[in-house]
Design a protein around this motif. Structure first.
Motif, PDB file in Angstrom:
ATOM      1  N   THR A  23      14.516   7.784  29.825  1.00 28.92           N
ATOM      2  CA  THR A  23      15.362   7.226  28.773  1.00 28.92           C
ATOM      3  C   THR A  23      14.565   6.544  27.682  1.00 28.92           C
ATOM      4  N   ALA A  24      13.748   5.569  28.050  1.00 29.69           N
ATOM      5  CA  ALA A  24      12.970   4.841  27.045  1.00 29.69           C
ATOM      6  C   ALA A  24      12.020   5.774  26.312  1.00 29.69           C
ATOM      7  N   THR A  25      11.419   6.718  27.048  1.00 29.37           N
ATOM      8  CA  THR A  25      10.498   7.671  26.428  1.00 29.37           C
ATOM      9  C   THR A  25      11.221   8.541  25.408  1.00 29.37           C
ATOM     10  N   GLN A  29      10.725   8.691  21.337  1.00 31.28           N
ATOM     11  CA  GLN A  29      10.428   9.932  20.620  1.00 31.28           C
ATOM     12  C   GLN A  29      11.461  10.175  19.521  1.00 31.28           C
ATOM     13  N   LEU A  30      12.699   9.766  19.767  1.00 24.91           N
ATOM     14  CA  LEU A  30      13.768   9.972  18.796  1.00 24.91           C
ATOM     15  C   LEU A  30      13.507   9.216  17.501  1.00 24.91           C
ATOM     16  N   LEU A  93      17.491   1.985  15.307  1.00 22.79           N
ATOM     17  CA  LEU A  93      17.147   3.354  15.704  1.00 22.79           C
ATOM     18  C   LEU A  93      16.769   4.225  14.512  1.00 22.79           C
ATOM     19  N   ARG A  94      16.986   3.712  13.307  1.00 18.77           N
ATOM     20  CA  ARG A  94      16.614   4.448  12.091  1.00 18.77           C
ATOM     21  C   ARG A  94      15.730   3.556  11.217  1.00 18.77           C
ATOM     22  N   PRO A  95      14.517   3.292  11.659  1.00 20.07           N
ATOM     23  CA  PRO A  95      13.649   2.346  10.945  1.00 20.07           C
ATOM     24  C   PRO A  95      13.219   2.816   9.563  1.00 20.07           C
ATOM     25  N   ASN A 117      23.887   9.923  24.586  1.00 18.74           N
ATOM     26  CA  ASN A 117      23.754  11.153  25.362  1.00 18.74           C
ATOM     27  C   ASN A 117      22.458  11.152  26.167  1.00 18.74           C
ATOM     28  N   ILE A 118      21.356  10.687  25.561  1.00 17.82           N
ATOM     29  CA  ILE A 118      20.074  10.581  26.267  1.00 17.82           C
ATOM     30  C   ILE A 118      20.199   9.638  27.453  1.00 17.82           C
TER      31      ILE A 118
END
Length: 209
Positions: A23-25, A29-30, A93-95, A117-118
């Motif tokens: 999950t964290a990985t 990556q996202l 999540l959108r830096p 979802n992830i």
């Protein structure tokens, strides 16, 4: 149906494994930046009692990513966030975005759907591995609704007594964090089997001294 202290510890350890690996990985990556996820608390309660137990925690409209699954056991898995926390999480999540959103829009909802979802897939896949079976998933759904409407939707058409296994989590970024909850809803017998299975797996992974 209550959790013993040993079961709480086992569930916390299990969720740390779920959240710290794929999950964290995948979330890192996202967004191209490090994200860690921490387990704050694990609780179990009847679904019918959520109306009295959660208002202090969810005091706004609730943003949810919801996925149903079937297999040797069936149930609902959800990521729950207060609306303001959901807005904050989408911004984190959108830096690379130039503007800081004050409300959820179409693109921010898509980001939350992908992140949810992830998270839910990692959780349910780990459960499948633990139970030695494969689960089929529904297409994730995204909702913004008051707590009473959420509880009503989870109870609708269900004749069994349903319980909620709730894991309070924290999305930890470099300089900021957001609280959310990972929720698993199912019947008494499936949840009892699941908890015992998790407890046994943790006992094997962490032998007694």
């Amino acid at each position: 149906m209550l959790l013993t202290e040993k079961q709480k510890i086992a569930l916390s350890e299990f969720m740390k494994i779920v959240l710290s690996r794929r999950t964290a990985t995948a979330l890192s990556q996202l967004i191209g930046s490090d994200v860690t996820m921490k387990v704050a608390e694990v609780s179990l309660s009847p679904l019918s009692k959520l109306m009295t137990e959660l208002p202090n925690q969810f005091n706004e409209d609730i943003v949810s990513v919801h996925q149903m699954f079937k297999g040797t056991m069936s149930g609902d898995a959800l990521l729950l966030l207060n609306y303001s926390f959901a807005v904050k999480l989408t911004n984190l999540l959108r830096p690379d975005q130039e503007d800081y959103n004050l409300h959820l829009n179409v693109s921010s909802c898509e980001v939350l759907m992908e992140a949810g979802n992830i998270l839910l897939n990692s959780y349910i896949n780990m459960l499948g591995t633990l139970m030695g079976s494969q689960f089929t998933f529904s297409i994730p759904t995204f909702q913004i609704e008051p707590l009473p409407d959420l509880v009503k939707s989870l109870m609708m058409g269900k004749n069994e007594v349903r319980y909620v296994l709730m894991v309070d989590t924290t999305f930890q970024f470099y300089h900021n964090s957001v609280r959310g909850s990972l929720v698993f809803v199912s019947g008494v017998i499936p949840l009892s089997c699941l908890i015992k299975g998790i407890e046994a797996s943790i006992d094997l992974a962490i032998p007694n001294p």
